[in-house]
Design a protein around this motif. Structure first.
Motif, PDB file in Angstrom:
ATOM      1  N   LEU A  26     -25.639  33.323  44.658  1.00  0.00           N
ATOM      2  CA  LEU A  26     -26.442  32.254  44.067  1.00  0.00           C
ATOM      3  C   LEU A  26     -27.552  32.841  43.200  1.00  0.00           C
ATOM      4  CD1 LEU A  26     -26.636  29.791  47.061  1.00  0.00           C
ATOM      5  CD2 LEU A  26     -25.578  29.342  44.840  1.00  0.00           C
ATOM      6  N   GLY A  27     -28.108  33.951  43.631  1.00  0.00           N
ATOM      7  CA  GLY A  27     -29.171  34.602  42.864  1.00  0.00           C
ATOM      8  C   GLY A  27     -28.675  35.309  41.619  1.00  0.00           C
ATOM      9  N   GLU A  28     -27.484  35.910  41.717  1.00  0.00           N
ATOM     10  CA  GLU A  28     -26.961  36.708  40.602  1.00  0.00           C
ATOM     11  C   GLU A  28     -26.020  35.925  39.696  1.00  0.00           C
ATOM     12  OE1 GLU A  28     -25.395  40.465  41.891  1.00  0.00           O
ATOM     13  OE2 GLU A  28     -27.063  40.771  43.285  1.00  0.00           O
ATOM     14  N   GLY A  29     -25.530  34.811  40.170  1.00  0.00           N
ATOM     15  CA  GLY A  29     -24.573  34.029  39.383  1.00  0.00           C
ATOM     16  C   GLY A  29     -23.139  34.448  39.649  1.00  0.00           C
ATOM     17  N   ALA A  30     -22.848  35.722  39.477  1.00  0.00           N
ATOM     18  CA  ALA A  30     -21.516  36.260  39.750  1.00  0.00           C
ATOM     19  C   ALA A  30     -21.669  37.748  40.028  1.00  0.00           C
ATOM     20  CB  ALA A  30     -20.585  36.035  38.571  1.00  0.00           C
ATOM     21  N   ALA A  31     -20.778  38.272  40.864  1.00  0.00           N
ATOM     22  CA  ALA A  31     -20.852  39.695  41.207  1.00  0.00           C
ATOM     23  C   ALA A  31     -19.529  40.157  41.783  1.00  0.00           C
ATOM     24  CB  ALA A  31     -21.981  39.935  42.208  1.00  0.00           C
ATOM     25  N   THR A  32     -19.344  41.462  41.796  1.00  0.00           N
ATOM     26  CA  THR A  32     -18.160  42.074  42.386  1.00  0.00           C
ATOM     27  C   THR A  32     -18.474  42.510  43.820  1.00  0.00           C
ATOM     28  OG1 THR A  32     -18.766  44.286  41.671  1.00  0.00           O
ATOM     29  CG2 THR A  32     -17.442  42.962  40.131  1.00  0.00           C
ATOM     30  N   ALA A  33     -17.424  42.804  44.571  1.00  0.00           N
ATOM     31  CA  ALA A  33     -17.609  43.303  45.932  1.00  0.00           C
ATOM     32  C   ALA A  33     -18.418  44.601  45.914  1.00  0.00           C
ATOM     33  CB  ALA A  33     -16.258  43.511  46.612  1.00  0.00           C
ATOM     34  N   THR A  34     -18.168  45.433  44.926  1.00  0.00           N
ATOM     35  CA  THR A  34     -18.893  46.704  44.817  1.00  0.00           C
ATOM     36  C   THR A  34     -20.380  46.466  44.607  1.00  0.00           C
ATOM     37  OG1 THR A  34     -16.944  47.810  43.923  1.00  0.00           O
ATOM     38  CG2 THR A  34     -19.078  48.860  43.524  1.00  0.00           C
ATOM     39  N   SER A  35     -20.732  45.606  43.659  1.00  0.00           N
ATOM     40  CA  SER A  35     -22.159  45.365  43.391  1.00  0.00           C
ATOM     41  C   SER A  35     -22.830  44.660  44.567  1.00  0.00           C
ATOM     42  CB  SER A  35     -22.351  44.585  42.096  1.00  0.00           C
ATOM     43  OG  SER A  35     -21.799  43.289  42.191  1.00  0.00           O
ATOM     44  N   HIS A  63     -12.401  35.810  39.711  1.00  0.00           N
ATOM     45  CA  HIS A  63     -11.615  36.020  38.498  1.00  0.00           C
ATOM     46  C   HIS A  63     -11.650  37.511  38.177  1.00  0.00           C
ATOM     47  CE1 HIS A  63     -15.670  35.586  36.771  1.00  0.00           C
ATOM     48  NE2 HIS A  63     -15.229  36.375  35.812  1.00  0.00           N
ATOM     49  N   ALA A  64     -10.630  37.957  37.475  1.00  0.00           N
ATOM     50  CA  ALA A  64     -10.511  39.384  37.172  1.00  0.00           C
ATOM     51  C   ALA A  64     -11.656  39.832  36.270  1.00  0.00           C
ATOM     52  CB  ALA A  64      -9.178  39.667  36.505  1.00  0.00           C
ATOM     53  N   ALA A  65     -12.213  41.006  36.635  1.00  0.00           N
ATOM     54  CA  ALA A  65     -13.267  41.637  35.825  1.00  0.00           C
ATOM     55  C   ALA A  65     -12.941  43.119  35.792  1.00  0.00           C
ATOM     56  CB  ALA A  65     -14.642  41.388  36.433  1.00  0.00           C
ATOM     57  N   GLY A  66     -12.076  43.504  34.846  1.00  0.00           N
ATOM     58  CA  GLY A  66     -11.614  44.887  34.809  1.00  0.00           C
ATOM     59  C   GLY A  66     -10.734  45.163  36.014  1.00  0.00           C
ATOM     60  N   ARG A  67     -11.058  46.220  36.757  1.00  0.00           N
ATOM     61  CA  ARG A  67     -10.264  46.578  37.940  1.00  0.00           C
ATOM     62  C   ARG A  67     -10.696  45.812  39.175  1.00  0.00           C
ATOM     63  NH1 ARG A  67     -11.036  52.870  37.910  1.00  0.00           N
ATOM     64  NH2 ARG A  67     -12.013  52.121  39.791  1.00  0.00           N
ATOM     65  N   GLU A  68     -11.781  45.076  39.084  1.00  0.00           N
ATOM     66  CA  GLU A  68     -12.280  44.339  40.244  1.00  0.00           C
ATOM     67  C   GLU A  68     -12.237  42.844  40.000  1.00  0.00           C
ATOM     68  OE1 GLU A  68     -15.312  45.818  42.957  1.00  0.00           O
ATOM     69  OE2 GLU A  68     -16.111  46.875  41.203  1.00  0.00           O
ATOM     70  N   LYS A  69     -12.535  42.111  41.051  1.00  0.00           N
ATOM     71  CA  LYS A  69     -12.685  40.665  40.957  1.00  0.00           C
ATOM     72  C   LYS A  69     -14.171  40.354  40.928  1.00  0.00           C
ATOM     73  CE  LYS A  69      -8.616  39.474  43.680  1.00  0.00           C
ATOM     74  NZ  LYS A  69      -8.174  38.829  44.935  1.00  0.00           N
ATOM     75  N   GLN A  70     -14.517  39.381  40.117  1.00  0.00           N
ATOM     76  CA  GLN A  70     -15.893  38.906  40.082  1.00  0.00           C
ATOM     77  C   GLN A  70     -15.918  37.543  40.773  1.00  0.00           C
ATOM     78  OE1 GLN A  70     -17.781  38.912  36.235  1.00  0.00           O
ATOM     79  NE2 GLN A  70     -19.659  39.507  37.262  1.00  0.00           N
ATOM     80  N   TYR A  71     -16.868  37.390  41.692  1.00  0.00           N
ATOM     81  CA  TYR A  71     -16.957  36.179  42.502  1.00  0.00           C
ATOM     82  C   TYR A  71     -18.121  35.320  42.057  1.00  0.00           C
ATOM     83  CZ  TYR A  71     -13.620  38.391  45.598  1.00  0.00           C
ATOM     84  OH  TYR A  71     -12.494  38.977  46.096  1.00  0.00           O
ATOM     85  N   ARG A  72     -17.910  34.009  42.165  1.00  0.00           N
ATOM     86  CA  ARG A  72     -18.931  33.033  41.813  1.00  0.00           C
ATOM     87  C   ARG A  72     -18.885  31.920  42.868  1.00  0.00           C
ATOM     88  NH1 ARG A  72     -21.470  32.261  37.079  1.00  0.00           N
ATOM     89  NH2 ARG A  72     -20.114  33.710  36.001  1.00  0.00           N
ATOM     90  N   VAL A  73     -20.038  31.372  43.226  1.00  0.00           N
ATOM     91  CA  VAL A  73     -20.115  30.290  44.209  1.00  0.00           C
ATOM     92  C   VAL A  73     -19.555  29.015  43.601  1.00  0.00           C
ATOM     93  CG1 VAL A  73     -21.704  28.813  45.528  1.00  0.00           C
ATOM     94  CG2 VAL A  73     -22.100  31.278  45.415  1.00  0.00           C
ATOM     95  N   ASP A  74     -18.784  28.295  44.394  1.00  0.00           N
ATOM     96  CA  ASP A  74     -18.301  26.967  44.003  1.00  0.00           C
ATOM     97  C   ASP A  74     -19.388  25.980  44.416  1.00  0.00           C
ATOM     98  OD1 ASP A  74     -17.186  24.306  44.321  1.00  0.00           O
ATOM     99  OD2 ASP A  74     -15.230  25.236  43.971  1.00  0.00           O
ATOM    100  N   GLU A  75     -20.142  25.507  43.450  1.00  0.00           N
ATOM    101  CA  GLU A  75     -21.298  24.659  43.761  1.00  0.00           C
ATOM    102  C   GLU A  75     -20.903  23.328  44.379  1.00  0.00           C
ATOM    103  OE1 GLU A  75     -24.058  24.502  40.507  1.00  0.00           O
ATOM    104  OE2 GLU A  75     -23.988  26.684  40.264  1.00  0.00           O
TER     105      GLU A  75
END
Length: 110
Positions: A26-35, A63-75
């Motif tokens: 929620l704070g970052e908007g979207a992020a990967t598992a690594t971040s 959704h795909a972000a290079g080799r990782e998935k980027q996650y976003r909260v479903d509001e």
């Protein structure tokens, strides 16, 4: 909006690590598992497993972000969870008010 309690949704939210992940997203908007793992005392693999649980509950989407998935909260799903929590809280408040009235009646009749 349906406020019936969804056990799968609350099971997903019930874990403190998953709640922290939701806060971070929620704070970052979207992020990967690594971040996200950089902010938590668990491995990237553990974060990925937690994100999978949140995804199955519909609380996040990837959704795909290079080799990782980027996650976003479903509001929408998060709003549903908040509505459920409020409904449960209101139900308990009503029960506690009834218990208080009964206890006061008993006390007055002593």
């Amino acid at each position: 909006m349906n406020t019936a309690v969804d056990d799968d949704l609350w099971s997903a939210i019930g874990d403190p690590t998953r709640r922290r992940l939701l806060d971070l997203l929620l704070g970052e908007g979207a992020a990967t598992a690594t971040s996200l793992s950089e902010h938590l005392p668990v491995t990237r693999q553990a974060v990925a497993k937690h994100l999978t649980v949140l995804d199955r509950a519909g609380l996040v989407h990837a959704h795909a972000a290079g080799r990782e998935k980027q996650y976003r909260v479903d509001e929408t799903q998060l709003a549903r969870a908040v509505a459920q929590l409020a409904a449960v809280g209101n139900t308990w408040d009503a029960r506690l008010r009834r218990i208080k009235r009964i206890a006061e009646t008993i006390e007055r009749n002593r």
